[in-house]
Design a protein around this motif. Structure first.
Motif, PDB file in Angstrom:
ATOM      1  N   ARG A 248       0.825  -1.208   0.000  1.00  0.00           N
ATOM      2  CA  ARG A 248       0.000   0.000   0.000  1.00  0.00           C
ATOM      3  C   ARG A 248       0.860   1.259   0.000  1.00  0.00           C
ATOM      4  NH1 ARG A 248      -3.127  -3.319   3.667  1.00  0.00           N
ATOM      5  NH2 ARG A 248      -5.116  -3.845   2.709  1.00  0.00           N
ATOM      6  N   GLN A 249       2.006   1.196   0.710  1.00  0.00           N
ATOM      7  CA  GLN A 249       2.896   2.350   0.730  1.00  0.00           C
ATOM      8  C   GLN A 249       3.554   2.556  -0.630  1.00  0.00           C
ATOM      9  OE1 GLN A 249       5.521   1.355   3.936  1.00  0.00           O
ATOM     10  NE2 GLN A 249       4.195   2.231   5.522  1.00  0.00           N
ATOM     11  N   GLU A 250       3.938   1.456  -1.302  1.00  0.00           N
ATOM     12  CA  GLU A 250       4.605   1.541  -2.587  1.00  0.00           C
ATOM     13  C   GLU A 250       3.645   1.936  -3.704  1.00  0.00           C
ATOM     14  OE1 GLU A 250       7.640  -2.179  -1.585  1.00  0.00           O
ATOM     15  OE2 GLU A 250       6.254  -2.266  -3.255  1.00  0.00           O
ATOM     16  N   GLN A 251       2.383   1.496  -3.576  1.00  0.00           N
ATOM     17  CA  GLN A 251       1.454   1.673  -4.672  1.00  0.00           C
ATOM     18  C   GLN A 251       0.143   2.274  -4.150  1.00  0.00           C
ATOM     19  OE1 GLN A 251       0.248  -1.963  -6.685  1.00  0.00           O
ATOM     20  NE2 GLN A 251       0.822  -1.002  -8.612  1.00  0.00           N
ATOM     21  N   PRO A 252      -0.076   3.565  -4.316  1.00  0.00           N
ATOM     22  CA  PRO A 252      -1.310   4.180  -3.832  1.00  0.00           C
ATOM     23  C   PRO A 252      -2.521   3.615  -4.560  1.00  0.00           C
ATOM     24  CG  PRO A 252      -0.118   5.680  -5.277  1.00  0.00           C
ATOM     25  CD  PRO A 252       0.792   4.527  -5.013  1.00  0.00           C
ATOM     26  N   ALA A 253      -3.702   3.867  -3.978  1.00  0.00           N
ATOM     27  CA  ALA A 253      -4.937   3.299  -4.528  1.00  0.00           C
ATOM     28  C   ALA A 253      -5.124   3.668  -5.989  1.00  0.00           C
ATOM     29  CB  ALA A 253      -6.133   3.771  -3.710  1.00  0.00           C
ATOM     30  N   THR A 254      -4.699   4.870  -6.357  1.00  0.00           N
ATOM     31  CA  THR A 254      -4.905   5.297  -7.743  1.00  0.00           C
ATOM     32  C   THR A 254      -3.994   4.561  -8.716  1.00  0.00           C
ATOM     33  OG1 THR A 254      -3.349   7.107  -7.343  1.00  0.00           O
ATOM     34  CG2 THR A 254      -5.703   7.586  -7.085  1.00  0.00           C
ATOM     35  N   GLY A 255      -2.977   3.841  -8.202  1.00  0.00           N
ATOM     36  CA  GLY A 255      -2.062   3.134  -9.088  1.00  0.00           C
ATOM     37  C   GLY A 255      -2.191   1.633  -9.023  1.00  0.00           C
ATOM     38  N   ARG A 256      -2.942   1.121  -8.066  1.00  0.00           N
ATOM     39  CA  ARG A 256      -3.076  -0.338  -7.925  1.00  0.00           C
ATOM     40  C   ARG A 256      -3.836  -0.926  -9.101  1.00  0.00           C
ATOM     41  NH1 ARG A 256      -4.117   0.533  -2.105  1.00  0.00           N
ATOM     42  NH2 ARG A 256      -6.329   0.563  -2.607  1.00  0.00           N
ATOM     43  N   PRO A 257      -3.466  -2.115  -9.538  1.00  0.00           N
ATOM     44  CA  PRO A 257      -4.259  -2.794 -10.572  1.00  0.00           C
ATOM     45  C   PRO A 257      -5.676  -3.062 -10.061  1.00  0.00           C
ATOM     46  CG  PRO A 257      -2.118  -3.841 -10.301  1.00  0.00           C
ATOM     47  CD  PRO A 257      -2.270  -2.886  -9.167  1.00  0.00           C
ATOM     48  N   LEU A 258      -6.603  -3.106 -10.978  1.00  0.00           N
ATOM     49  CA  LEU A 258      -7.992  -3.381 -10.644  1.00  0.00           C
ATOM     50  C   LEU A 258      -8.375  -4.745 -11.227  1.00  0.00           C
ATOM     51  CD1 LEU A 258     -10.817  -2.479  -9.586  1.00  0.00           C
ATOM     52  CD2 LEU A 258     -11.214  -1.494 -11.871  1.00  0.00           C
ATOM     53  N   ALA A 259      -8.839  -5.656 -10.362  1.00  0.00           N
ATOM     54  CA  ALA A 259      -9.315  -6.973 -10.799  1.00  0.00           C
ATOM     55  C   ALA A 259     -10.842  -6.963 -10.766  1.00  0.00           C
ATOM     56  CB  ALA A 259      -8.772  -8.075  -9.896  1.00  0.00           C
ATOM     57  N   VAL A 260     -11.443  -7.486 -11.811  1.00  0.00           N
ATOM     58  CA  VAL A 260     -12.902  -7.424 -11.952  1.00  0.00           C
ATOM     59  C   VAL A 260     -13.464  -8.826 -12.130  1.00  0.00           C
ATOM     60  CG1 VAL A 260     -14.815  -6.436 -13.269  1.00  0.00           C
ATOM     61  CG2 VAL A 260     -12.664  -5.171 -13.070  1.00  0.00           C
ATOM     62  N   ASP A 261     -14.431  -9.163 -11.292  1.00  0.00           N
ATOM     63  CA  ASP A 261     -15.138 -10.444 -11.425  1.00  0.00           C
ATOM     64  C   ASP A 261     -16.024 -10.389 -12.664  1.00  0.00           C
ATOM     65  OD1 ASP A 261     -16.202 -12.972 -10.692  1.00  0.00           O
ATOM     66  OD2 ASP A 261     -17.921 -11.973  -9.788  1.00  0.00           O
ATOM     67  N   LEU A 262     -16.373 -11.542 -13.210  1.00  0.00           N
ATOM     68  CA  LEU A 262     -17.194 -11.597 -14.428  1.00  0.00           C
ATOM     69  C   LEU A 262     -18.663 -11.870 -14.119  1.00  0.00           C
ATOM     70  CD1 LEU A 262     -17.425 -11.603 -17.522  1.00  0.00           C
ATOM     71  CD2 LEU A 262     -16.781 -14.014 -17.493  1.00  0.00           C
ATOM     72  N   ASP A 263     -18.972 -13.077 -13.642  1.00  0.00           N
ATOM     73  CA  ASP A 263     -20.369 -13.470 -13.420  1.00  0.00           C
ATOM     74  C   ASP A 263     -20.992 -12.672 -12.286  1.00  0.00           C
ATOM     75  OD1 ASP A 263     -20.305 -15.514 -15.395  1.00  0.00           O
ATOM     76  OD2 ASP A 263     -19.217 -16.793 -13.998  1.00  0.00           O
ATOM     77  N   GLY A 264     -22.101 -12.011 -12.585  1.00  0.00           N
ATOM     78  CA  GLY A 264     -22.810 -11.245 -11.573  1.00  0.00           C
ATOM     79  C   GLY A 264     -22.201  -9.888 -11.296  1.00  0.00           C
ATOM     80  N   THR A 265     -21.079  -9.589 -11.930  1.00  0.00           N
ATOM     81  CA  THR A 265     -20.399  -8.308 -11.706  1.00  0.00           C
ATOM     82  C   THR A 265     -20.272  -7.561 -13.020  1.00  0.00           C
ATOM     83  OG1 THR A 265     -19.166  -9.260  -9.852  1.00  0.00           O
ATOM     84  CG2 THR A 265     -18.336  -7.206 -10.777  1.00  0.00           C
ATOM     85  N   LEU A 266     -19.334  -7.967 -13.859  1.00  0.00           N
ATOM     86  CA  LEU A 266     -19.202  -7.335 -15.171  1.00  0.00           C
ATOM     87  C   LEU A 266     -20.419  -7.624 -16.039  1.00  0.00           C
ATOM     88  CD1 LEU A 266     -17.558  -5.776 -17.266  1.00  0.00           C
ATOM     89  CD2 LEU A 266     -16.438  -7.939 -17.870  1.00  0.00           C
ATOM     90  N   ILE A 267     -20.948  -8.832 -15.928  1.00  0.00           N
ATOM     91  CA  ILE A 267     -22.181  -9.181 -16.643  1.00  0.00           C
ATOM     92  C   ILE A 267     -23.267  -9.502 -15.632  1.00  0.00           C
ATOM     93  CG2 ILE A 267     -20.981 -10.010 -18.694  1.00  0.00           C
ATOM     94  CD1 ILE A 267     -21.541 -12.874 -17.717  1.00  0.00           C
ATOM     95  N   ARG A 268     -24.488  -9.175 -15.992  1.00  0.00           N
ATOM     96  CA  ARG A 268     -25.624  -9.452 -15.115  1.00  0.00           C
ATOM     97  C   ARG A 268     -26.182 -10.839 -15.448  1.00  0.00           C
ATOM     98  NH1 ARG A 268     -28.638  -3.826 -16.380  1.00  0.00           N
ATOM     99  NH2 ARG A 268     -28.203  -4.638 -18.463  1.00  0.00           N
TER     100      ARG A 268
END
Length: 518
Positions: free
Chosen positions: A43-63
């Motif tokens: 967290r110190q090395e990588q602020p929230a604005t720089g962290r990678p974002l992982a996205v779930d598929l079923d029920g999240t990206l798609i309904r």
């Protein structure tokens, strides 16, 4: 490039993946089994604005849920594949997903993507963050979605040996980015293990209990807005507008002149039982036809195709509605329960097999309408005349053929190829219209022969008046054929008739004629 680790877990990573830094994090983690120091350092090395974002598929990206979708799509193609699915499931969920994905005719462009999640992904990319798709679905499907959207730097997915859900997904993401080194968007209780390892937890479509557990376990939580199912959505899923078809149960009450209150209440309860059973089968039909419905000009707005109602909830509603209908039917009478069971079996067979067979499909639909008339007679304990059964089969065969003509005409007008889910070719449209006209006017002939029968004097004081209904019926059938030919009728002529003013006037006039002749 694609990387497969020693646990045979499918991971696809593209340029920019921080593998080198992860190796250093792994060495630090050996001295900190709990991972807390590593998480703080990340967290110190990588602020929230720089962290990678992982996205779930079923029920999240798609309904939707690709496991449920592919399972019912496979059942729709080959109903006996259920045996193979059970056998595959014995080897674990990963084996089942692999089997279903291998045979799936999958089109990611038709999936119901959530616009809120898509906006969140685009905002993250605008900040310079890398976004990854992390799903428990099979890698073939996940890759197709990632390639279609073009928004992801890589993806994580299940394969034939490993189910990338819950704990396994968390391990993959920690191995790739370190604990606390990524943000994660999810929706389900299985995602709690992933959120526990994420720097920030983003939730959508979560239940109240999952929300509570998440907020107790994680201090940085964001809940995205989403459109919840309404009672209108559920009514549309149950096809309550189709309940008017079950009014055919009251036909024997009218033809037998059984106008007692008790008889009316019995038939009304039968109406409710048929309606609940029909709703259950409609849900099953929608699950089987998901992919086809999404490509249809009007069916794409159905709740399951659009993603308004989660597939898992529909799976629960289906047996509940069926159990209620069968319980009510048993309370009415065992013979009526038998009729409802036959109706349920025939409609299920139609959903999985008969609707793909040309002509057998329309005969089945006509039989289902006639079965409602028989059901009403069974409730009342009266005999259905052969005249009534012949008239019903001819009339509803005509309407079923009109329904098929409307579908074929729509494909012709849109320059679409022949449907793969129906047994008709687009060039059959004119022949189908001719058959609809022939069957409709055969119904008029049967009606005329019926009112000419000498036995009519036993039921009607002035049976000659019933002749007046023949030209009204002829006009209505001809008008339905003409409207279909002009492309101004929707997909279901029976439902259309319940909203069409001219059709309602014709029905009222025929009712008055029948009453006058009584």
């Amino acid at each position: 490039m694609k990387v497969t680790d020693t646990k045979h877990e499918s991971v696809a990573l593209f340029p920019g993946h921080p593998r080198a830094r992860h190796d250093e994090d792994h060495r630090r983690h050996l001295n900190d089994p709990g991972g807390r120091a590593l998480a703080i350092a990340r967290r110190q090395e990588q602020p929230a604005t720089g962290r990678p974002l992982a996205v779930d598929l079923d029920g999240t990206l798609i309904r939707s849920d690709l496991l449920i979708e592919t399972a019912f799509a496979e059942l729709g193609r080959q109903p006996l594949s259920l045996v193979g699915m059970v056998g595959a499931l014995a080897g674990g969920k990963a084996a089942l997903k692999h089997k279903l994905a291998e045979n799936a005719d999958f089109d990611p462009s038709t999936l119901p993507y959530d616009p809120v999640v898509l906006d969140y992904i685009r905002a993250a990319r605008a900040q310079g963050r890398q976004v990854y798709l992390a799903s428990a679905s099979h890698e073939r499907l996940v890759k197709a979605v990632a390639d279609h959207l073009g928004l992801f730097a890589g993806w994580f997915a299940s394969n034939a040996e490993t189910n990338c859900g819950g704990r396994v997904k968390a391990q993959k993401l920690v191995a790739a980015f370190g604990e606390g080194g990524f943000d994660y968007i999810g929706n389900d209780a299985a995602d709690l293990r992933v959120w526990d390892k994420a720097g920030k937890a983003i939730a959508i479509r979560t239940s109240g209990r999952v929300n509570q557990d998440l907020k107790r376990a994680h201090r940085d939580v964001e809940v995205l807005s989403w459109e919840r199912p309404t009672w209108r959505s559920w009514a549309k899923l149950a096809r309550t507008h189709q309940y008017s078809k079950n009014a055919l149960l009251f036909v024997p009450l009218i033809t037998a002149h059984a106008f007692e209150l008790v008889a009316f209440l019995q038939v009304f309860l039968a109406f409710v039982a048929f309606s609940l059973c029909a709703s259950s089968v409609y849900i099953l039909n929608d699950l089987v036809d998901l992919q086809d419905d999404r490509k249809h000009r009007t069916k794409c707005n159905r709740p399951l195709a659009k993603g308004t109602i989660p597939l898992a909830q529909a799976l629960v509603a289906m047996p509940v509605l069926l159990a209620l209908s069968m319980g009510l039917a048993a309370a009415i009478s065992l013979p009526f329960l038998g009729i409802l069971v036959i109706y349920c079996v025939l409609t299920t067979t139609y959903s999985f097999l008969l609707k793909r067979k040309a002509l057998l499909d329309v005969l089945s639909l006509a039989g289902l309408y006639t079965l409602r008339v028989i059901g009403g007679a069974v409730v009342l304990g009266v005999t259905v005349s052969a005249w009534l059964l012949a008239f019903s089969m001819a009339l509803f065969l005509s309407l079923a053929l009109i329904k098929r003509f409307v579908e074929l005409a729509a494909r012709l007008d849109a320059h679409l190829p022949d449907s793969s889910s129906r047994g008709y070719r687009n060039t059959d449209a004119d022949l189908v219209m001719m058959l609809a006209a022939a069957s409709g006017f055969n119904a008029v002939t049967v009606f005329i022969l019926y009112v000419s029968n000498e036995s009519m004097t036993l039921l009607y004081s002035t049976p000659q008046i019933l002749w007046l209904a023949a030209p009204i019926l002829t006009y209505w059938i001809a008008r339905m054929l003409m409207l279909a030919h002009r492309r101004v009728m929707d997909d279901d002529p029976v439902a259309f008739a319940t909203r069409d003013r001219a059709s309602m006037i014709c029905g009222a006039l025929i009712g008055l004629v029948m009453f006058a002749g009584a």
